[in-house]
Design a protein around this motif. Structure first.
Motif, PDB file in Angstrom:
ATOM      1  N   THR A 179       0.811   9.043  -6.491  1.00  8.62           N
ATOM      2  CA  THR A 179      -0.161   7.760  -6.459  1.00  8.62           C
ATOM      3  C   THR A 179      -0.911   7.708  -7.764  1.00  8.62           C
ATOM      4  OG1 THR A 179      -0.465   8.116  -3.970  1.00  8.62           O
ATOM      5  CG2 THR A 179      -2.048   6.855  -5.200  1.00  8.62           C
ATOM      6  N   TRP A 180      -1.160   9.009  -8.336  1.00  2.00           N
ATOM      7  CA  TRP A 180      -1.922   8.797  -9.699  1.00  2.00           C
ATOM      8  C   TRP A 180      -0.875   8.254 -10.663  1.00  2.00           C
ATOM      9  CZ3 TRP A 180      -0.099  11.735 -13.891  1.00  2.00           C
ATOM     10  CH2 TRP A 180      -0.889  11.627 -14.907  1.00  2.00           C
TER      11      TRP A 180
ATOM     12  N   LEU B  63       5.925   2.690  -4.637  1.00  2.00           N
ATOM     13  CA  LEU B  63       4.620   2.331  -5.135  1.00  2.00           C
ATOM     14  C   LEU B  63       4.950   1.607  -6.423  1.00  2.00           C
ATOM     15  CD1 LEU B  63       3.090   5.877  -5.195  1.00  2.00           C
ATOM     16  CD2 LEU B  63       2.563   4.141  -3.813  1.00  2.00           C
TER      17      LEU B  63
ATOM     18  N   THR C 171      -5.175  16.137  -9.832  1.00  2.00           N
ATOM     19  CA  THR C 171      -4.379  15.685  -8.602  1.00  2.00           C
ATOM     20  C   THR C 171      -4.138  17.404  -7.938  1.00  2.00           C
ATOM     21  OG1 THR C 171      -2.349  16.108  -9.604  1.00  2.00           O
ATOM     22  CG2 THR C 171      -3.032  13.871  -9.389  1.00  2.00           C
TER      23      THR C 171
ATOM     24  N   ALA D  67       2.923   9.427   0.537  1.00  2.00           N
ATOM     25  CA  ALA D  67       2.693   9.563  -0.798  1.00  2.00           C
ATOM     26  C   ALA D  67       1.972  10.467  -1.548  1.00  2.00           C
ATOM     27  CB  ALA D  67       2.225   7.978  -1.576  1.00  2.00           C
TER      28      ALA D  67
ATOM     29  N   ARG E  37       0.825  -1.048  -0.040  1.00  2.00           N
ATOM     30  CA  ARG E  37       0.044   0.018  -0.014  1.00  2.00           C
ATOM     31  C   ARG E  37       0.775   1.250  -0.048  1.00  2.00           C
ATOM     32  NH1 ARG E  37      -3.428  -2.291   4.705  1.00  2.00           N
ATOM     33  NH2 ARG E  37      -1.812  -1.200   5.794  1.00  2.00           N
ATOM     34  N   PRO E  38       0.334   2.467  -0.624  1.00  2.00           N
ATOM     35  CA  PRO E  38       1.237   3.786  -0.585  1.00  2.00           C
ATOM     36  C   PRO E  38       1.202   4.043   0.872  1.00  2.00           C
ATOM     37  CG  PRO E  38      -1.019   3.859  -1.867  1.00  2.00           C
ATOM     38  CD  PRO E  38      -0.952   2.292  -1.213  1.00  2.00           C
TER      39      PRO E  38
END
Length: 186
Positions: A18-19, A45, A166, A13, A8-9
């Motif tokens: 994350t995107w 990630l 974002t 992050a 998991r991030p």
């Protein structure tokens, strides 16, 4: 069964990284090269997908931070980090499946010799994702055109422009493939 913490991030992050990891969508077993890895957040990630990540950053302090953040994966051999610019890095002899960067202006600012290194290490059928923060209206299209122009001189062609809402700024990523792959598939 709940996913492991490593999958998991982490809490630091950013939305944009994350995107970007979602756009890359690294598959298990893929070899990924991240250019300009900074603190190693995107490395974390990308490695969570089960592939092998080679990360480079020209700043020794950023490379050291990336190693610290990804220590378990470095020790396991799934992540390697180098304090070097892309042109000076030892990228090995095995091709990479994905090359990714975020806010590395060298990919859209001439003369952009970094594209020579990318073209040399990219596996047949591989892809490149050049991500960036969109700081003004129209910037995504301008940067995408510059990336395409510079990469096309090295046999790569843009095949898409991903856009993300974002914060604090929107993000975009140009996706590229080898020209032969574009001709064959599209």
């Amino acid at each position: 069964m709940a996913p492991s913490r490593a999958a998991r991030p982490g809490p630091t992050a950013s939305a944009r990284l994350t995107w970007m990891a979602g756009v890359v969508a690294a598959a298990p077993g893929e070899r990924v090269l991240e250019v300009g890895c900074g603190h190693g957040v995107l490395v974390d990630l990308l490695a969570a997908a089960g592939g092998e990540v080679l990360a480079v950053d020209r700043s020794p302090s950023m490379a050291a931070a990336a190693v610290r953040r990804n220590r378990a994966r470095v020790d396991a051999g799934a992540v390697a980090v180098q304090a070097a610019g892309l042109l000076e890095a030892d990228l090995g002899f095995r091709p990479v499946d994905v090359v990714v960067s975020f806010d590395v202006r060298a990919f859209w600012t001439p003369p952009a010799p970094e594209w020579d290194a990318v073209a040399r290490v990219l596996a047949p059928g591989g892809r490149v994702l050049v991500g960036f923060s969109v700081m003004r209206p129209g910037a995504a299209d301008d940067i995408a055109a510059a990336v395409d122009r510079l990469a096309s001189a090295r046999g790569l062609r843009a095949v898409g422009l991903h856009r993300g809402a974002t914060a604090p700024f929107p993000s975009a990523a140009v996706e590229l493939r080898a020209a032969a792959e574009v001709t064959r598939t599209g």
